[in-house]
Design a protein around this motif. Structure first.
Motif, PDB file in Angstrom:
ATOM      1  N   ALA A 213       0.809  -1.010   0.185  1.00 17.76           N
ATOM      2  CA  ALA A 213      -0.059   0.088   0.024  1.00 17.76           C
ATOM      3  C   ALA A 213       0.734   1.286   0.213  1.00 17.76           C
ATOM      4  CB  ALA A 213      -0.713  -0.049   1.331  1.00 17.76           C
ATOM      5  N   ALA A 214       1.888   1.549   0.703  1.00 15.71           N
ATOM      6  CA  ALA A 214       2.914   2.181   0.798  1.00 15.71           C
ATOM      7  C   ALA A 214       3.536   2.537  -0.274  1.00 15.71           C
ATOM      8  CB  ALA A 214       3.846   2.183   1.872  1.00 15.71           C
TER       9      ALA A 214
ATOM     10  N   ARG B  55       1.423   4.306  -2.819  1.00 11.18           N
ATOM     11  CA  ARG B  55       1.263   5.423  -2.657  1.00 11.18           C
ATOM     12  C   ARG B  55       2.321   6.467  -2.664  1.00 11.18           C
ATOM     13  NH1 ARG B  55      -0.209   4.430   2.291  1.00 11.18           N
ATOM     14  NH2 ARG B  55       1.839   5.266   3.439  1.00 11.18           N
ATOM     15  N   LEU B  56       3.518   5.909  -2.373  1.00  7.00           N
ATOM     16  CA  LEU B  56       4.968   6.774  -2.433  1.00  7.00           C
ATOM     17  C   LEU B  56       5.563   6.590  -3.577  1.00  7.00           C
ATOM     18  CD1 LEU B  56       5.763   6.252   1.298  1.00  7.00           C
ATOM     19  CD2 LEU B  56       4.701   8.133   0.485  1.00  7.00           C
TER      20      LEU B  56
END
Length: 198
Positions: A174-175, A178-179
């Protein structure tokens, strides 16, 4: 049954055990360790690192580093992406044994593959559960890599590496979505490669 010295006793001392940590993660290096145990001063708590919790691994690490000859070898992310994880792992193993500062009569390696090196060697499947030297190497490799990933978590925050150690957990993925990938992500690994194409 805990690991024993059966395999080491088949060869003249010194015998080195070798194992690695970090073949599967999406980020960070692969770390190998080589350990030569003093058979008269065997550290307590030796076992496959996967069977030990973090506190037990840290305690075993402290004992091994006090009472054994040991070294680590690292293959960095750019080497993993250039060579592939299999060959980068063999490179890390070679670096670990080269760094020992002694010539083992035999190197016992966890798994089913051996580097092309100058050392006499045997591959032992599930060696970290069978062989004390390999179990010790598995602990050194795992603790070393976990500490590296905790350090990287501070310099590349947001991915949760202090918890997931770079493995593809839901939190990490998920990170990553997102990033985007960090410089320490393995771009040759599919989940990272797919994001790089976006």
């Amino acid at each position: 049954m805990p690991p024993d010295f059966f395999h080491e006793r088949q060869h003249a001392h010194p015998v080195a055990g070798v194992d690695e940590a970090g073949r599967g993660p999406l980020a960070g290096p692969v770390v190998a360790a080589a350990v030569v145990l003093d058979r008269k001063r065997v550290p307590r708590g030796l076992d496959d690192s996967k069977k030990l919790d973090e506190a037990a691994r840290e305690q075993a690490y402290a004992r091994i580093t006090r009472h054994a000859a040991w070294a680590v070898g690292i293959a960095e992310v750019d080497e993993i992406d250039r060579l592939n994880i299999y060959h980068a792992t063999l490179l890390a193993m070679t670096r670990a044994v080269d760094a020992l500062g002694l010539d083992p009569s035999m190197v016992l390696v966890d798994g089913n593959a051996l580097p092309k090196w100058r050392y006499a060697a045997r591959a032992i499947i599930a060696g970290d559960a069978l062989c004390r030297s390999i179990a010790a190497a598995s602990i050194i490799a795992k603790v070393t890599r976990d500490r590296l990933m905790a350090d990287y978590d501070a310099t590349h925050p947001g991915y949760g590496w202090c918890r997931n150690k770079g493995y593809g957990t839901p939190e990490h993925k998920a990170a990553l979505a997102r990033l985007g990938p960090s410089p320490l992500h393995r771009r040759s690994f599919a989940p990272v490669a797919q994001l790089c194409l976006l």
